[in-house]
Design a protein around this motif. Structure first.
Motif, PDB file in Angstrom:
ATOM      1  N   PRO A 185      50.969   2.709  22.781  1.00 20.27           N
ATOM      2  CA  PRO A 185      50.792   2.423  24.281  1.00 20.27           C
ATOM      3  C   PRO A 185      50.201   0.986  24.541  1.00 20.27           C
ATOM      4  O   PRO A 185      50.195   0.629  25.665  1.00 20.27           O
ATOM      5  N   ALA A 186      49.725   0.080  23.633  1.00 15.13           N
ATOM      6  CA  ALA A 186      49.179  -1.239  23.962  1.00 15.13           C
ATOM      7  C   ALA A 186      50.510  -1.896  24.621  1.00 15.13           C
ATOM      8  O   ALA A 186      50.380  -3.053  25.111  1.00 15.13           O
ATOM      9  N   PHE A 187      51.810  -1.556  24.229  1.00 17.24           N
ATOM     10  CA  PHE A 187      52.844  -2.520  24.886  1.00 17.24           C
ATOM     11  C   PHE A 187      53.402  -1.802  26.394  1.00 17.24           C
ATOM     12  O   PHE A 187      54.248  -2.466  26.932  1.00 17.24           O
ATOM     13  N   GLY A 188      52.486  -0.873  26.933  1.00 19.16           N
ATOM     14  CA  GLY A 188      52.862  -0.359  28.101  1.00 19.16           C
ATOM     15  C   GLY A 188      51.908  -1.168  29.144  1.00 19.16           C
ATOM     16  O   GLY A 188      52.439  -1.794  30.107  1.00 19.16           O
ATOM     17  N   ILE A 189      50.665  -1.363  29.009  1.00 26.43           N
ATOM     18  CA  ILE A 189      49.664  -2.112  29.949  1.00 26.43           C
ATOM     19  C   ILE A 189      48.647  -2.689  28.774  1.00 26.43           C
ATOM     20  O   ILE A 189      48.517  -1.931  27.853  1.00 26.43           O
ATOM     21  N   GLY A 190      48.261  -3.806  29.210  1.00 27.52           N
ATOM     22  CA  GLY A 190      47.061  -4.411  28.423  1.00 27.52           C
ATOM     23  C   GLY A 190      46.001  -3.744  28.264  1.00 27.52           C
ATOM     24  O   GLY A 190      45.664  -3.177  29.085  1.00 27.52           O
ATOM     25  N   SER A 191      45.438  -3.477  27.088  1.00 26.36           N
ATOM     26  CA  SER A 191      44.164  -2.645  26.525  1.00 26.36           C
ATOM     27  C   SER A 191      43.117  -3.192  27.648  1.00 26.36           C
ATOM     28  O   SER A 191      42.265  -2.335  27.911  1.00 26.36           O
TER      29      SER A 191
END
Length: 389
Positions: free
Chosen positions: A149-155
């Motif tokens: 998920p971290a590659f989808g939108i910045g945490s």
């Protein structure tokens, strides 16, 4: 719930037009459906070795109202979503998650529903409705193959708001304006309800705006890929993770941040190419567990001879924790490092016209310093069935 996914997918297949029936001219109504199933094995993690199966079914409809009713420049979309499966990250024990279709609660829901009006000869567009923020903001095309998920939108942005921003699996009411600047430049801005919720969620769509709004803007150029800067801010102050008032209530803080995106083709031609992505984000460091982070990687297309649809990707991500979150964790008896790092390697190829396969490996160095090894190793196999579009 496992029965919902195949049922919805079968219905979408029935209503979608077969590829051979489509003409070259764009249709006034387009239909598509996708069924994604992941077999995930946490070989090493916080909760021992375990295996899971995750499901994600999505059906979309696009509408060209110019051709349907003569409304010039007006388009629209509807996006349905249903998920099922286990909670793989419980065994992995990571802060940022390991799978981008894993959700806490499984429901069939209306994920997106929007109208978009094109203005000024197509140079300006206005979109209103339920929209996925990450489809247009803080997004790298070259990172799209990666499953973490971290590659989808910045945490540092994904972990904000009363119940998360308008991203998978629940969107929020959004007003977005996009302006084309010259041939390759763009600037877009959006006001998004801070409380996410759609039809199918327990409280449905929030029309009250009682939690304020998330304001976000991004501008850049699409020359060679994408170069962009973005900023975001909530209109209503958010709870500090640790600080309290004399009455014991959380101190209210301004929640804000910004990010940089780089997404460039660095080698190859149309059939075989290599794309580089880099991005970094920062938050104010008081209202979210993450003060920032970065992601970097490569996407290589056509890497194997005779396999033009094959894609290989490798990505490195690092989420930086805020001091207040680390202190709150320490109060709960959990010691943490200042960040969590992950490496992912994946390859996707098409088996048939509508079916793709994607093996995946992830290594995560967890922030949790309690106990023994903090290494998490995850093996995955993703199957994607698509029709229409």
């Amino acid at each position: 719930m496992d029965k919902i996914c195949p049922t919805l997918f079968a219905g979408a297949l029935c209503c979608a037009s077969p590829a051979h029936a489509q003409s070259d001219a764009p249709a006034p109504v387009t239909l598509s459906a996708t069924y994604t199933v992941d077999a995930v094995t946490v070989a090493k993690g916080a909760g021992g070795a375990r295996s899971y199966v995750l499901h994600d079914v999505e059906a979309e409809a696009g509408f060209d109202f110019d051709r349907l009713i003569g409304a010039s420049g007006l388009t629209g979309g509807v996006h349905l979503l249903a998920t099922a499966g286990g909670a793989a990250n419980n065994a992995a024990g990571t802060l940022q998650g390991i799978n981008n279709i894993e959700v806490a609660e499984h429901r069939a829901k209306l994920y997106e529903a929007w109208l978009e009006q094109s203005l000024a000869g197509g140079r300006v567009s206005l979109r209103l409705g339920l929209s996925d923020l990450n489809a247009e903001f803080y997004q790298n095309d070259a990172a799209g193959l990666l499953i973490a998920p971290a590659f989808g939108i910045g945490s540092e942005l994904a972990a904000t708001g009363p119940n998360g921003p308008s991203i998978f699996p629940s969107t929020a009411l959004t007003a977005r304006v996009n302006v084309q600047l010259g041939k390759r430049g763009y600037f877009r801005v959006a006001a998004v309800n801070a409380h996410a919720g759609v039809l199918g969620d327990p409280n449905g769509v929030d029309f009250s705006m009682r939690d304020g709004a998330l304001l976000i803007a991004e501008g850049g150029t699409m020359m060679g890929g994408k170069l962009a800067l973005g900023v975001w801010r909530y209109t209503r102050r958010q709870d500090d993770y640790r600080a309290t008032t004399p009455l014991g209530e959380p101190v209210k803080r301004v929640a804000a941040g910004g990010y940089l995106l780089v997404d460039q083709k660095i080698a190859g031609g149309e059939d075989r190419s290599t794309h580089l992505f880099l991005r970094a984000g920062l938050s104010e460091g008081r209202t979210t567990p993450f003060r920032g982070g970065f992601q970097a990687g490569l996407l290589m297309q056509g890497v194997l001879p005779g396999r033009p649809d094959g894609q290989f990707s490798i990505g490195l991500q690092h989420g930086l924790l805020t001091d207040c979150y680390r202190a709150a964790m320490l109060d709960a008896g959990v010691a943490t490092d200042d960040g969590e790092m992950g490496l992912e390697i994946t390859y996707q190829d098409r088996l048939t016209r509508f079916l793709s396969i994607q093996p995946d490996i992830q290594y995560i160095r967890r922030a949790d310093r309690t106990g023994g090894s903090r290494a998490t190793i995850v093996f995955g196999l993703r199957l994607i069935a698509e029709i229409g579009g």
